[in-house]
Scaffold this motif. Structure first.
Motif, PDB file in Angstrom:
ATOM      1  N   ARG A 196       0.724  -1.359  -0.074  1.00 41.47           N
ATOM      2  CA  ARG A 196       0.187  -0.385  -0.250  1.00 41.47           C
ATOM      3  C   ARG A 196       1.083   1.706  -0.211  1.00 41.47           C
ATOM      4  NH1 ARG A 196      -3.889  -2.458   4.924  1.00 41.47           N
ATOM      5  NH2 ARG A 196      -5.593  -3.912   3.418  1.00 41.47           N
ATOM      6  N   LEU A 197       2.102   1.129   0.264  1.00 43.67           N
ATOM      7  CA  LEU A 197       2.580   2.288   0.656  1.00 43.67           C
ATOM      8  C   LEU A 197       2.558   3.039  -0.686  1.00 43.67           C
ATOM      9  CD1 LEU A 197       5.069   4.072   2.423  1.00 43.67           C
ATOM     10  CD2 LEU A 197       6.589   2.249   1.515  1.00 43.67           C
ATOM     11  N   GLU A 198       3.068   2.700  -2.101  1.00 50.02           N
ATOM     12  CA  GLU A 198       3.213   3.835  -2.870  1.00 50.02           C
ATOM     13  C   GLU A 198       2.013   3.527  -3.316  1.00 50.02           C
ATOM     14  OE1 GLU A 198       5.491   5.351  -4.960  1.00 50.02           O
ATOM     15  OE2 GLU A 198       6.687   4.325  -2.559  1.00 50.02           O
ATOM     16  N   ARG A 199       0.897   2.926  -3.415  1.00 49.67           N
ATOM     17  CA  ARG A 199      -0.655   3.129  -3.830  1.00 49.67           C
ATOM     18  C   ARG A 199      -1.326   3.826  -2.959  1.00 49.67           C
ATOM     19  NH1 ARG A 199      -3.000  -2.693  -4.965  1.00 49.67           N
ATOM     20  NH2 ARG A 199      -2.006  -3.006  -3.182  1.00 49.67           N
ATOM     21  N   ASN A 200      -1.029   3.650  -1.912  1.00 40.84           N
ATOM     22  CA  ASN A 200      -2.344   4.117  -0.635  1.00 40.84           C
ATOM     23  C   ASN A 200      -2.079   4.255   0.412  1.00 40.84           C
ATOM     24  OD1 ASN A 200      -5.130   5.051  -0.121  1.00 40.84           O
ATOM     25  ND2 ASN A 200      -6.187   3.361  -0.739  1.00 40.84           N
ATOM     26  N   PRO A 201      -1.083   4.748   0.676  1.00 45.30           N
ATOM     27  CA  PRO A 201      -0.267   5.124   2.261  1.00 45.30           C
ATOM     28  C   PRO A 201      -0.872   5.156   3.070  1.00 45.30           C
ATOM     29  CG  PRO A 201       0.635   6.684   0.683  1.00 45.30           C
ATOM     30  CD  PRO A 201      -0.614   6.064  -0.578  1.00 45.30           C
ATOM     31  N   LEU A 202      -1.934   6.332   3.187  1.00 43.40           N
ATOM     32  CA  LEU A 202      -2.924   6.265   4.227  1.00 43.40           C
ATOM     33  C   LEU A 202      -3.550   5.064   4.883  1.00 43.40           C
ATOM     34  CD1 LEU A 202      -2.534   9.512   2.952  1.00 43.40           C
ATOM     35  CD2 LEU A 202      -4.551   9.839   4.096  1.00 43.40           C
ATOM     36  N   ARG A 203      -3.717   4.447   3.711  1.00 44.02           N
ATOM     37  CA  ARG A 203      -4.952   2.898   4.992  1.00 44.02           C
ATOM     38  C   ARG A 203      -3.889   2.504   5.967  1.00 44.02           C
ATOM     39  NH1 ARG A 203      -6.746  -0.853   1.412  1.00 44.02           N
ATOM     40  NH2 ARG A 203      -7.960  -1.337   3.426  1.00 44.02           N
ATOM     41  N   ILE A 204      -2.160   2.484   5.574  1.00 41.42           N
ATOM     42  CA  ILE A 204      -2.070   2.058   6.705  1.00 41.42           C
ATOM     43  C   ILE A 204      -1.813   2.789   8.205  1.00 41.42           C
ATOM     44  CG2 ILE A 204       0.183   1.098   7.118  1.00 41.42           C
ATOM     45  CD1 ILE A 204       1.541   2.110   4.607  1.00 41.42           C
ATOM     46  N   LEU A 205      -2.047   3.943   8.145  1.00 44.15           N
ATOM     47  CA  LEU A 205      -2.353   3.788   9.353  1.00 44.15           C
ATOM     48  C   LEU A 205      -3.970   3.476   9.952  1.00 44.15           C
ATOM     49  CD1 LEU A 205      -2.527   7.826   8.362  1.00 44.15           C
ATOM     50  CD2 LEU A 205      -0.870   7.160  10.144  1.00 44.15           C
ATOM     51  N   ASP A 206      -4.877   2.360   9.236  1.00 47.57           N
ATOM     52  CA  ASP A 206      -5.419   1.935   9.543  1.00 47.57           C
ATOM     53  C   ASP A 206      -5.415   0.108   9.892  1.00 47.57           C
ATOM     54  OD1 ASP A 206      -8.126   1.820  10.603  1.00 47.57           O
ATOM     55  OD2 ASP A 206      -8.701   1.484   8.528  1.00 47.57           O
ATOM     56  N   SER A 207      -4.444  -0.381   9.499  1.00 50.57           N
ATOM     57  CA  SER A 207      -3.542  -1.212   9.533  1.00 50.57           C
ATOM     58  C   SER A 207      -4.184  -1.690  11.144  1.00 50.57           C
ATOM     59  CB  SER A 207      -2.016  -1.693   9.706  1.00 50.57           C
ATOM     60  OG  SER A 207      -1.619  -2.615  10.002  1.00 50.57           O
ATOM     61  N   LYS A 208      -4.215  -3.247  10.991  1.00 49.44           N
ATOM     62  CA  LYS A 208      -4.731  -4.500  12.312  1.00 49.44           C
ATOM     63  C   LYS A 208      -3.820  -4.923  12.626  1.00 49.44           C
ATOM     64  CE  LYS A 208      -8.790  -2.654  12.747  1.00 49.44           C
ATOM     65  NZ  LYS A 208      -9.143  -1.343  11.439  1.00 49.44           N
ATOM     66  N   ASP A 209      -2.444  -4.304  11.803  1.00 50.99           N
ATOM     67  CA  ASP A 209      -1.273  -5.518  12.246  1.00 50.99           C
ATOM     68  C   ASP A 209      -0.760  -5.221  13.645  1.00 50.99           C
ATOM     69  OD1 ASP A 209       0.836  -8.020  10.853  1.00 50.99           O
ATOM     70  OD2 ASP A 209       1.406  -6.147  11.387  1.00 50.99           O
ATOM     71  N   GLU A 210      -0.180  -5.982  14.616  1.00 49.79           N
ATOM     72  CA  GLU A 210       0.455  -5.282  15.416  1.00 49.79           C
ATOM     73  C   GLU A 210       1.841  -5.082  15.142  1.00 49.79           C
ATOM     74  OE1 GLU A 210      -0.889  -4.952  18.539  1.00 49.79           O
ATOM     75  OE2 GLU A 210      -2.513  -6.107  18.018  1.00 49.79           O
ATOM     76  N   GLY A 211       2.574  -4.892  14.243  1.00 48.47           N
ATOM     77  CA  GLY A 211       3.948  -4.499  14.098  1.00 48.47           C
ATOM     78  C   GLY A 211       3.568  -3.549  13.179  1.00 48.47           C
ATOM     79  N   ASP A 212       2.735  -3.556  12.243  1.00 43.75           N
ATOM     80  CA  ASP A 212       2.663  -1.504  11.636  1.00 43.75           C
ATOM     81  C   ASP A 212       1.271  -0.608  12.610  1.00 43.75           C
ATOM     82  OD1 ASP A 212       2.573  -2.828   9.252  1.00 43.75           O
ATOM     83  OD2 ASP A 212       0.782  -3.084   8.662  1.00 43.75           O
ATOM     84  N   ARG A 213       0.744  -1.253  13.913  1.00 39.44           N
ATOM     85  CA  ARG A 213       0.537  -0.839  14.797  1.00 39.44           C
ATOM     86  C   ARG A 213       1.656  -0.116  15.508  1.00 39.44           C
ATOM     87  NH1 ARG A 213      -5.396  -3.560  16.952  1.00 39.44           N
ATOM     88  NH2 ARG A 213      -5.062  -0.950  18.177  1.00 39.44           N
ATOM     89  N   ALA A 214       2.473  -0.402  15.862  1.00 37.06           N
ATOM     90  CA  ALA A 214       3.582  -0.349  16.780  1.00 37.06           C
ATOM     91  C   ALA A 214       4.009   0.549  15.684  1.00 37.06           C
ATOM     92  CB  ALA A 214       5.010  -1.459  17.222  1.00 37.06           C
ATOM     93  N   ILE A 215       4.964   1.538  14.660  1.00 39.85           N
ATOM     94  CA  ILE A 215       5.155   2.115  13.583  1.00 39.85           C
ATOM     95  C   ILE A 215       4.221   3.188  13.671  1.00 39.85           C
ATOM     96  CG2 ILE A 215       5.850   2.573  11.081  1.00 39.85           C
ATOM     97  CD1 ILE A 215       7.047  -0.832  11.149  1.00 39.85           C
ATOM     98  N   ASN A 216       2.793   2.998  13.484  1.00 43.46           N
ATOM     99  CA  ASN A 216       2.137   4.314  13.184  1.00 43.46           C
ATOM    100  C   ASN A 216       1.755   4.647  14.567  1.00 43.46           C
ATOM    101  OD1 ASN A 216       0.896   3.430  10.636  1.00 43.46           O
ATOM    102  ND2 ASN A 216      -0.319   2.338  11.857  1.00 43.46           N
TER     103      ASN A 216
END
Length: 410
Positions: A196-216
């Motif tokens: 999603r990084l290039e196509r839709n980076p804002l959607r990463i903010l809504d990720s439920k993945d624990e690793g993503d949430r720590a980065i968010n």
């Protein structure tokens, strides 16, 4: 034979709650001047690919898409907004009626794992305002939602989450900052988020993945990248909601991934159906109608899941208690048919029995929670009278046929 997985029958008792939600929402929407409409249950697949976004899970994984006999790719609607915006583009006369305030309710279809409050065929109430770019429209649609939830007895168990996605200029600036930030954390991102990084980076903010949430947790805030016009717009929405008495919390994590979303995003959430769940949500989509080939037209709206609202809402008012007509003999049965139709025409609910002796008919009257029984036999027929029995007090009296309506209303 069983229903298809992810679908279920709305049996009469459950349908009363369903109708209570829809009727309550419709009544409140009408108080604000919204008109009801409906769109087809299926549309060309391209509408949803463009209107919801090809990179979203809804389009890539959840849509019911099929080819018809003419080779057209069609999709059962997964949501209402895209169809309503398509109707605006297709029906040119609607463009002469701006601002256009619309209400709709109906079934939606998404292929996902069925669970409590989430089925593959589900139902939504939907509210849209087209052609109103002012923050007053945002305030109104959120207030309508709050009033509907209040009418259903749900509002006090919900929290309104609110955020600003800014105008296109702010969004472009924030997107660049976000890509730079995530590019430094590529190793820790989930596979979905990397794609999603290039196509839709804002959607990463809504990720439920624990690793993503720590980065968010360390991601730059959208609020810090709003230009003055966007900050002023958001301030006007917040001030208007406060003036209307609608409580809210600003939630920086509340985002929408697609570029046509602008300014206000909001959700009413609750913890009263298990984990925190969204009961109703929406936002402003000023770029959507142009994306679908129409003229640049502002839009804002929301949708609420009827099944979730049914789980939370107060018990609907009981149905009116009927009157039972118990005729004895063929001549009395014929007379009863005319009496029953006359009473129904005056707004009195009437049940007429077709069989059984008097004892069985009275037993059925009790099962129906009837308030009164009209008993007609050959003797009553000859005198033009009926026995009217109050099933609560047990009192019974003779009433002329033409006086039955007045006696029952009294």
């Amino acid at each position: 034979m069983q229903p298809v997985r992810g679908t279920h029958d709305l049996l009469p008792d459950e349908f009363r709650r369903f109708a209570h939600v829809v009727d309550s929402a419709r009544d409140v929407a009408r108080l604000y001047g919204y008109r009801e409409m409906a769109t087809p249950v299926f549309e060309f697949t391209e509408l949803f690919a463009r209107g919801i976004g090809e990179t979203t899970d809804v389009v890539s994984k959840e849509m019911y898409t099929f080819q018809d006999r003419g080779g057209e790719s069609l999709t059962l609607r997964p949501e209402y907004t895209a169809g309503i915006c398509r109707a605006f583009v297709s029906n040119g006369e609607l463009g002469q009626q701006l601002p256009l305030k619309l209400f709709a309710a109906g079934p939606m279809f998404r292929y996902e794992r069925p669970q409590k409050g989430r089925q593959r065929q589900f139902h939504q109430i939907d509210l849209e305002v087209l052609g109103a770019p002012e923050p007053g429209a945002d305030i109104e649609v959120i207030t309508v939602a709050a009033d509907i939830l209040d009418r259903l007895g749900i509002l006090e168990r919900c929290v309104l989450k609110l955020n600003s996605l800014g105008d296109p200029e702010s969004r472009a600036a924030y997107r660049k900052v976000l890509v730079d930030y995530y590019s430094g954390h590529l190793a820790g991102l989930s596979e979905d988020s990397r794609s999603r990084l290039e196509r839709n980076p804002l959607r990463i903010l809504d990720s439920k993945d624990e690793g993503d949430r720590a980065i968010n947790a360390g991601a730059p805030s959208f609020a810090d990248h709003l230009n003055p016009a966007s900050r002023d717009f958001f301030a006007a929405v917040k001030d208007g909601l406060a003036a209307a008495g609608v409580a809210f919390e600003v939630d920086p994590a509340l985002v929408r991934g697609l570029d046509y979303y602008t300014h206000t995003a909001f959700e009413f959430v609750t913890t009263h159906i298990g984990a925190q769940g969204t009961v109703l949500g929406g936002g402003r989509y000023d770029g959507l109608i142009a994306e679908l080939g129409g003229p640049p037209t502002a839009g804002i709206g929301w949708a609420g899941g009827i099944e979730r609202l049914m789980m939370l809402c107060n018990e609907p008012a009981p149905l009116p208690r009927p009157v039972v007509i118990a005729p004895l003999g063929p001549a009395a049965e014929a007379k009863a048919l005319g009496i029953a139709r006359t009473l129904r025409g005056l707004g009195i609910a009437v049940e007429q029995d077709y069989r059984g002796n008097m004892k069985r008919r009275m037993q059925r009257a009790n099962k129906l929670n009837a308030r009164a029984a009209i008993i007609i036999g050959d003797d009553e027929l000859a005198r033009g009278m009926a026995q009217l029995k109050d099933l609560d007090s047990g009192e019974q009296r003779e009433v002329a046929f033409e006086g039955l309506a007045a006696a029952l209303k009294a």
